[in-house]
Scaffold this motif. Structure first.
Motif, mmCIF file in Angstrom:
data_model
loop_
_atom_site.group_PDB
_atom_site.id
_atom_site.type_symbol
_atom_site.label_atom_id
_atom_site.label_comp_id
_atom_site.label_asym_id
_atom_site.label_seq_id
_atom_site.Cartn_x
_atom_site.Cartn_y
_atom_site.Cartn_z
ATOM 1 N N UNK A 177 0.764 -1.302 -0.079
ATOM 2 C CA UNK A 177 0.115 0.109 -0.218
ATOM 3 C C UNK A 177 0.778 1.225 0.134
ATOM 4 N N UNK A 178 2.230 1.110 0.166
ATOM 5 C CA UNK A 178 2.977 2.347 0.159
ATOM 6 C C UNK A 178 4.067 2.124 1.368
ATOM 7 N N UNK A 179 5.333 2.581 1.113
ATOM 8 C CA UNK A 179 6.222 2.393 2.107
ATOM 9 C C UNK A 179 6.245 3.410 3.345
ATOM 10 N N UNK A 180 5.316 4.418 3.517
ATOM 11 C CA UNK A 180 5.173 5.247 4.571
ATOM 12 C C UNK A 180 4.774 4.608 5.791
ATOM 13 N N UNK A 181 5.350 4.819 6.962
ATOM 14 C CA UNK A 181 5.025 4.026 8.278
ATOM 15 C C UNK A 181 4.996 5.136 9.171
ATOM 16 N N UNK A 182 4.158 4.777 10.414
ATOM 17 C CA UNK A 182 4.310 5.724 11.472
ATOM 18 C C UNK A 182 5.422 5.886 12.326
ATOM 19 N N UNK A 183 6.261 4.517 12.172
ATOM 20 C CA UNK A 183 7.404 4.318 12.869
ATOM 21 C C UNK A 183 8.318 4.081 11.980
ATOM 22 N N UNK A 184 9.608 4.096 12.691
ATOM 23 C CA UNK A 184 10.903 3.675 11.802
ATOM 24 C C UNK A 184 11.606 2.602 12.694
ATOM 25 N N UNK A 185 11.484 1.391 12.459
ATOM 26 C CA UNK A 185 12.131 0.195 13.182
ATOM 27 C C UNK A 185 13.427 0.088 13.013
ATOM 28 N N UNK A 186 14.232 -0.532 13.676
ATOM 29 C CA UNK A 186 15.655 -0.674 13.772
ATOM 30 C C UNK A 186 15.876 -1.528 12.612
ATOM 31 N N UNK A 187 15.210 -2.419 12.201
ATOM 32 C CA UNK A 187 15.771 -3.685 11.149
ATOM 33 C C UNK A 187 14.483 -3.899 10.447
ATOM 34 N N UNK A 188 13.950 -2.870 9.578
ATOM 35 C CA UNK A 188 12.826 -3.144 8.733
ATOM 36 C C UNK A 188 13.434 -3.619 7.280
ATOM 37 N N UNK A 189 13.108 -4.609 6.853
ATOM 38 C CA UNK A 189 13.714 -5.048 5.588
ATOM 39 C C UNK A 189 13.197 -4.147 4.308
ATOM 40 N N UNK A 190 12.160 -3.476 4.615
ATOM 41 C CA UNK A 190 11.656 -2.698 3.457
ATOM 42 C C UNK A 190 11.937 -1.061 3.739
ATOM 43 N N UNK A 191 12.523 -0.804 4.842
ATOM 44 C CA UNK A 191 13.212 0.640 5.251
ATOM 45 C C UNK A 191 11.943 1.647 5.612
ATOM 46 N N UNK A 192 10.803 1.219 5.871
ATOM 47 C CA UNK A 192 9.370 1.829 5.903
ATOM 48 C C UNK A 192 9.893 2.900 6.868
ATOM 49 N N UNK A 193 9.372 4.088 6.799
ATOM 50 C CA UNK A 193 9.482 5.217 7.909
ATOM 51 C C UNK A 193 8.661 6.256 7.351
ATOM 52 N N UNK A 194 8.421 7.382 8.503
ATOM 53 C CA UNK A 194 7.607 8.380 8.181
ATOM 54 C C UNK A 194 7.888 9.073 6.913
ATOM 55 N N UNK A 195 9.068 8.875 6.314
ATOM 56 C CA UNK A 195 9.721 9.608 5.291
ATOM 57 C C UNK A 195 9.827 9.027 3.853
ATOM 58 N N UNK A 196 9.810 7.562 4.243
ATOM 59 C CA UNK A 196 10.354 6.626 2.921
ATOM 60 C C UNK A 196 9.193 6.581 1.986
ATOM 61 N N UNK A 197 8.977 7.300 0.814
ATOM 62 C CA UNK A 197 7.928 7.042 -0.009
ATOM 63 C C UNK A 197 8.414 6.507 -1.548
ATOM 64 N N UNK A 198 9.513 5.527 -1.278
ATOM 65 C CA UNK A 198 9.756 5.137 -2.620
ATOM 66 C C UNK A 198 8.726 4.135 -3.311
ATOM 67 N N UNK A 199 7.865 3.644 -2.401
ATOM 68 C CA UNK A 199 6.666 2.852 -3.022
ATOM 69 C C UNK A 199 5.629 3.969 -2.688
ATOM 70 N N UNK A 200 4.649 4.359 -3.630
ATOM 71 C CA UNK A 200 3.601 5.262 -3.266
ATOM 72 C C UNK A 200 2.337 4.541 -3.057
ATOM 73 N N UNK A 201 1.281 5.243 -2.359
ATOM 74 C CA UNK A 201 0.239 4.663 -2.049
ATOM 75 C C UNK A 201 -0.530 4.200 -3.263
ATOM 76 N N UNK A 202 -0.777 2.877 -3.275
ATOM 77 C CA UNK A 202 -1.951 2.508 -4.142
ATOM 78 C C UNK A 202 -3.152 3.011 -3.797
ATOM 79 N N UNK A 203 -4.010 2.989 -5.122
ATOM 80 C CA UNK A 203 -5.334 3.478 -4.846
ATOM 81 C C UNK A 203 -6.336 2.169 -5.008
ATOM 82 N N UNK A 204 -7.577 2.531 -4.768
ATOM 83 C CA UNK A 204 -8.695 1.461 -5.138
ATOM 84 C C UNK A 204 -8.690 1.134 -6.575
ATOM 85 N N UNK A 205 -8.578 2.061 -7.442
ATOM 86 C CA UNK A 205 -8.452 1.729 -8.835
ATOM 87 C C UNK A 205 -7.303 0.770 -9.366
ATOM 88 N N UNK A 206 -6.138 1.033 -8.808
ATOM 89 C CA UNK A 206 -5.209 0.087 -8.991
ATOM 90 C C UNK A 206 -5.392 -1.287 -8.668
#
Length: 325
Positions: free
Chosen positions: A49-78
């Motif tokens: 659904x997107x790489x943005x996350x409310x937290x940044x874990x120490x060892x996140x394999x996808x590097x999700x964080x409040x600032x990582x938007x390398x993967x955008x939000x998908x939409x219902x149409x997608x």
């Protein structure tokens, strides 16, 4: 061939040093034929659904964080487009699963889940059960989905460890309390849930399952700690640890079938930042590696997957893990 049985489980996000391994798509460093996995049947389709996350874990394999938007939000149409394609292809897909990032940060999360449920699929949503899920709009949406579709909707909560100290070590101080609060809300409202833990702290699996069982009993959570579908404990992924490459001969050595590996039955849809359209990847674990990008459609993504990454060996083949329910 003892190396085929190694099961070291540590985790880091460091890039692996060059050893000649996992460099050629068809051959291992020793010149042996690399194993590949055919898509037997798409039983689970994942949407990131997107790489943005409310937290940044120490060892996140996808590097999700409040600032990582390398993967955008998908939409219902997608999502609709891929569900339509499943119908057109006549594939026996049973489950639609959503991961992130934190899926409940995506404003279309409830609508995407509803669309999937209305099409007759089971839906799995991975979540940390923290503030994004607990926003009023998301809580009300989940209650509506629960009323309309019951246990066909399951939320899998990331509870890295059953103790507060270890969980907060990975996810930040106060994370455990917020996650437990979210789980208690699900419990009180009859929302079906499962848990995903990790092997980061070195306990054997039986001890971990006993610990989760005590935690579930303490809080009155209807989750079976001994059922791997309800309490998933994932092996760690460390690209710096030396792992064996999987050759075509390994299937016989390990007495394992390629059909047991996750990419034989699943694919993941992502939308890269700035891309015009989503694309389909081999699995949930390799969102950034271009060699695992299979095309923009499910039909294109039928091609075999070469097991040319340490995660393929350690997590899927030797670890026997799967992200699906």
């Amino acid at each position: 061939m003892i190396w085929c049985l190694m099961n070291d489980q540590t985790f880091s996000l460091k890039l692996r040093p060059s050893s000649g391994k996992f460099e050629h798509p068809d051959l291992t460093a020793k010149g042996e034929d690399r194993a590949a996995v055919e898509l037997v049947a798409l039983t689970t389709l994942w949407f990131n659904t997107g790489t943005l996350c409310n937290i940044a874990c120490q060892n996140c394999y996808i590097e999700s964080s409040p600032t990582n938007d390398r993967l955008e939000y998908l939409t219902t149409n997608d999502v609709r487009g891929y569900l339509d394609e499943i119908s057109t292809l006549g594939w026996p897909t049973e489950e639609i699963a959503f991961t992130g990032g934190e899926p409940f940060m995506n404003p279309d999360m409830i609508d995407m889940a509803r669309l999937s449920l209305e099409r007759g699929f089971r839906v799995l949503i991975l979540t940390n059960a923290m503030r994004p899920m607990m926003r009023k709009s998301m809580r009300n949406g989940l209650l509506d989905l629960k009323q309309d579709f019951g246990d066909r909707l399951t939320l899998r909560v990331s509870l890295d460890h059953f103790t507060e100290s270890h969980h907060d070590e990975e996810r930040g101080k106060g994370s455990y309390a917020l996650t437990v609060k979210g789980m208690e809300w699900m419990r009180d409202n009859g929302v079906s849930m499962a848990v995903a833990g990790r092997t980061l702290w070195g306990s054997d699996l039986s001890e971990q399952r006993q610990g989760y069982a005590r935690f579930f009993a303490q809080h009155g959570f209807d989750i079976d700690a001994d059922d791997p579908a309800q309490t998933v404990i994932f092996p760690e992924m460390d690209e710096t640890v030396d792992v064996p490459e999987i050759t075509t001969a390994c299937w016989g050595i390990l007495d394992k079938s390629p059909s047991e590996v996750m990419c034989a039955s699943s694919r993941m849809v992502v939308k890269r930042s700035g891309a015009a359209r989503p694309t389909v990847l081999a699995c949930t674990l390799l969102p950034y590696d271009q060699q695992f990008e299979l095309g923009e459609t499910l039909a294109e993504a039928r091609k075999p997957v070469k097991l040319n990454h340490p995660h393929c060996a350690k997590f899927c083949v030797l670890g026997g893990a799967s992200c699906s329910a």
